[in-house]
Design a protein around this motif. Structure first.
Motif, PDB file in Angstrom:
ATOM      1  N   SER A 139      23.580  31.792 -16.520  1.00 51.82           N
ATOM      2  CA  SER A 139      24.493  32.829 -16.031  1.00 51.82           C
ATOM      3  C   SER A 139      25.618  32.226 -15.198  1.00 51.82           C
ATOM      4  N   LEU A 140      25.296  31.191 -14.412  1.00 51.88           N
ATOM      5  CA  LEU A 140      26.333  30.530 -13.620  1.00 51.88           C
ATOM      6  C   LEU A 140      27.304  29.765 -14.523  1.00 51.88           C
ATOM      7  N   TYR A 141      26.787  29.155 -15.581  1.00 50.65           N
ATOM      8  CA  TYR A 141      27.601  28.409 -16.545  1.00 50.65           C
ATOM      9  C   TYR A 141      28.585  29.339 -17.258  1.00 50.65           C
ATOM     10  N   LEU A 142      28.077  30.512 -17.657  1.00 55.22           N
ATOM     11  CA  LEU A 142      28.946  31.489 -18.307  1.00 55.22           C
ATOM     12  C   LEU A 142      30.071  31.940 -17.378  1.00 55.22           C
ATOM     13  N   GLN A 143      29.738  32.089 -16.117  1.00 55.61           N
ATOM     14  CA  GLN A 143      30.719  32.565 -15.144  1.00 55.61           C
ATOM     15  C   GLN A 143      31.727  31.488 -14.764  1.00 55.61           C
ATOM     16  N   GLU A 144      31.247  30.278 -14.491  1.00 60.04           N
ATOM     17  CA  GLU A 144      32.112  29.257 -13.906  1.00 60.04           C
ATOM     18  C   GLU A 144      32.825  28.393 -14.945  1.00 60.04           C
TER      19      GLU A 144
ATOM     20  N   PHE B 248      21.886  37.665 -24.842  1.00 61.78           N
ATOM     21  CA  PHE B 248      22.114  37.381 -26.259  1.00 61.78           C
ATOM     22  C   PHE B 248      22.017  35.887 -26.558  1.00 61.78           C
ATOM     23  N   ILE B 249      22.589  35.048 -25.696  1.00 65.82           N
ATOM     24  CA  ILE B 249      22.551  33.601 -25.936  1.00 65.82           C
ATOM     25  C   ILE B 249      21.126  33.081 -25.834  1.00 65.82           C
ATOM     26  N   PHE B 250      20.393  33.548 -24.831  1.00 67.44           N
ATOM     27  CA  PHE B 250      19.005  33.123 -24.682  1.00 67.44           C
ATOM     28  C   PHE B 250      18.172  33.566 -25.880  1.00 67.44           C
ATOM     29  N   ALA B 251      18.442  34.770 -26.383  1.00 73.49           N
ATOM     30  CA  ALA B 251      17.636  35.320 -27.469  1.00 73.49           C
ATOM     31  C   ALA B 251      18.066  34.832 -28.841  1.00 73.49           C
ATOM     32  N   SER B 252      19.312  34.375 -28.987  1.00 77.87           N
ATOM     33  CA  SER B 252      19.845  34.047 -30.318  1.00 77.87           C
ATOM     34  C   SER B 252      19.038  32.969 -31.020  1.00 77.87           C
ATOM     35  N   ASN B 253      18.501  32.025 -30.248  1.00 81.61           N
ATOM     36  CA  ASN B 253      17.647  30.975 -30.808  1.00 81.61           C
ATOM     37  C   ASN B 253      16.469  31.574 -31.576  1.00 81.61           C
TER      38      ASN B 253
ATOM     39  N   HIS C 127      27.378  42.587 -15.157  1.00 77.68           N
ATOM     40  CA  HIS C 127      26.782  43.179 -16.352  1.00 77.68           C
ATOM     41  C   HIS C 127      27.163  42.388 -17.598  1.00 77.68           C
ATOM     42  N   ASN C 128      28.431  41.973 -17.721  1.00 81.01           N
ATOM     43  CA  ASN C 128      28.863  41.171 -18.867  1.00 81.01           C
ATOM     44  C   ASN C 128      28.114  39.840 -18.921  1.00 81.01           C
TER      45      ASN C 128
ATOM     46  N   ILE D  34      17.305  40.577 -24.746  1.00 83.28           N
ATOM     47  CA  ILE D  34      18.361  41.545 -25.060  1.00 83.28           C
ATOM     48  C   ILE D  34      18.094  42.867 -24.359  1.00 83.28           C
ATOM     49  N   THR D  35      16.835  43.309 -24.407  1.00 81.05           N
ATOM     50  CA  THR D  35      16.470  44.554 -23.727  1.00 81.05           C
ATOM     51  C   THR D  35      16.658  44.429 -22.223  1.00 81.05           C
ATOM     52  N   GLY D  36      16.233  43.276 -21.671  1.00 84.33           N
ATOM     53  CA  GLY D  36      16.408  43.060 -20.235  1.00 84.33           C
ATOM     54  C   GLY D  36      17.865  43.099 -19.825  1.00 84.33           C
ATOM     55  N   GLY D  37      18.730  42.429 -20.597  1.00 86.54           N
ATOM     56  CA  GLY D  37      20.152  42.437 -20.284  1.00 86.54           C
ATOM     57  C   GLY D  37      20.756  43.827 -20.390  1.00 86.54           C
ATOM     58  N   ALA D  38      20.340  44.583 -21.416  1.00 86.47           N
ATOM     59  CA  ALA D  38      20.883  45.926 -21.606  1.00 86.47           C
ATOM     60  C   ALA D  38      20.423  46.893 -20.513  1.00 86.47           C
TER      61      ALA D  38
END
Length: 403
Positions: free
Chosen positions: A30-35, A51-56, A43-44, A360-364
């Motif tokens: 999450s920090l990598y996505l932000q920074e 999604f990135i964690f789950a895509s694998n 929320h974004n 995905i559910t957790g993020g949503a």
């Protein structure tokens, strides 16, 4: 040491390296996505991280049965090497991603070629004496789960020390090392002629055959529900730790430590619970650990400090140690010898589906109910699964005290 013990020791280490390498990004994603990748808004960030964690696991869900079928035909060791060396290359490429969608696509590619741990579990189950099966399943699975949980600690330490991108290169190196050790030290007794002479059937036919064994559909479903509940809050734990700890330079470390403490207790508990299951039955251990894990999720939602959260996560790790190993032991006991890898492949698809839908559910749900609400949802899900596991496996003919 006997051959099965040597295989177990090497594959434990391999599963640890693979799992640690795959989860080292968790505390800083999450920090990598932000920074670094320019995503703004809590929320974004949560949605992208989920999604990135789950895509694998999206692509893994579809490809695991194929690798299981090829494993039964060409050998489990070949699948170990295919997966391990392939993932090491993809992981290095992730270090060059410049946008969230690029990281997403590479995680999906990684899922296509994944399968080291299912092949390792299948190989260990095939080479272990049946009276030591629970112990072996608990031990090899403890390597994978401990790596999954301890990986974030290593990732947090490295993020503070060297930054984000170099971690992908280090992870690729760990995967390459695990694959090399497996290539040099693991031995498999595999009758290629018998496998080649076996009737060629489609994956659909194999699935129908396995689903006619009443215990297996229940066990595949339990695997999905376990992973769904466990992974729903995983990608959001760094944000929760940040709220409890406050913004500081060592935030990545504490995020990793919160994940790592679960692995520390799990690493000790899984072999012990596996050995206990050889005496009192895998079924009994599974139901008790599902109930205990569900209960200990609830107070995490009201934790007021990082040390308090650490204590709850430590206890959670003890109960986790009795989940996946007992499911694997039950699958092995109820699957015909010629379909073991295929059964583990389908079970890995169930696991991947839970790994996919959970984050995905957790993020949503992070927006509507908050991170605290997700802990409660996970706890209730595991407690409900314990009740369902007891009733469904009893109906399928698994005895309470037996395997």
């Amino acid at each position: 040491m006997q051959r099965w013990q040597i295989n177990l020791a090497v594959l434990w280490l391999g599963c640890f390296f693979v799992s640690a390498g795959m989860t080292m990004i968790t505390p800083f994603l999450s920090l990598y996505l932000q920074e670094d990748l320019g995503v703004v808004g809590e929320h974004n960030i949560a949605v992208w991280a989920g999604f990135i964690f789950a895509s694998n696991f999206v692509t893994s869900f579809f490809f695991q049965p194929l690798w299981g079928k090829l494993s039964d035909r060409y050998g489990r060791k070949m699948m170990l090497l295919r997966s391990g060396f392939g993932m090491s290359v993809v992981m290095v490429l992730m270090g060059f991603a410049n946008a969230p969608w690029q990281l997403l696509l590479l995680r999906m590619a990684n899922g296509v070629i994944s399968g080291y741990i299912p092949a390792a579990v299948s190989l260990v189950s095939a080479s272990t004496p049946k009276e030591r099966l629970g112990f072996s399943m608990g031990t090899v699975q403890s390597g994978g789960i401990a790596g999954t949980i301890l990986g974030p600690l290593l990732g947090g330490l490295l993020a503070d020390a060297v930054g984000f991108r170099p971690i992908f290169y280090i992870t690729g190196g760990l995967l390459f090392l695990a694959s090399t050790l497996s290539w040099l030290m693991v031995k498999e007794t595999f009758d290629k002629e018998a496998a080649a002479a076996a009737p060629k059937t489609s994956m659909a036919d194999n699935l129908k055959k396995l689903m006619r064994i009443p215990q297996l559909p229940a066990l595949f479903s339990i695997t999905f529900l376990i992973q769904f509940a466990m992974l729903s809050p995983m990608a959001l734990i760094p944000l929760f730790v940040s709220r409890l700890h406050g913004t500081s330079e060592d935030l990545a470390f504490w995020s990793g430590f919160v994940g790592a403490v679960t692995g520390m207790s799990n690493m000790v508990a899984a072999p012990l619970l596996g050995k206990l299951s050889d005496k009192i039955g895998s079924f009994r251990i599974l139901v008790i650990c599902l109930l205990g894990a569900g209960i200990i999720f609830i107070p995490q939602a009201i934790a007021g400090s990082v040390p308090e959260l650490l204590a709850y996560r430590f206890v959670l790790g003890i109960f986790i140690g009795g989940l996946t190993p007992t499911v694997n032991a039950l699958i092995r006991r109820h699957t015909p010898d010629g379909n073991v890898s295929q059964a583990f492949g389908f079970n890995s698809s169930s696991l991947a589906l839970g790994n996919m839908i959970g984050p995905i559910t957790g993020g949503a749900l992070a927006g509507p109910i908050g991170i605290e609400g997700i802990f409660i949802v996970s706890g209730v899900s595991l407690m409900a699964t314990s009740i369902w596991a007891y009733s469904s496996l009893k109906r399928a003919g698994v005895t309470v005290g037996g395997g």
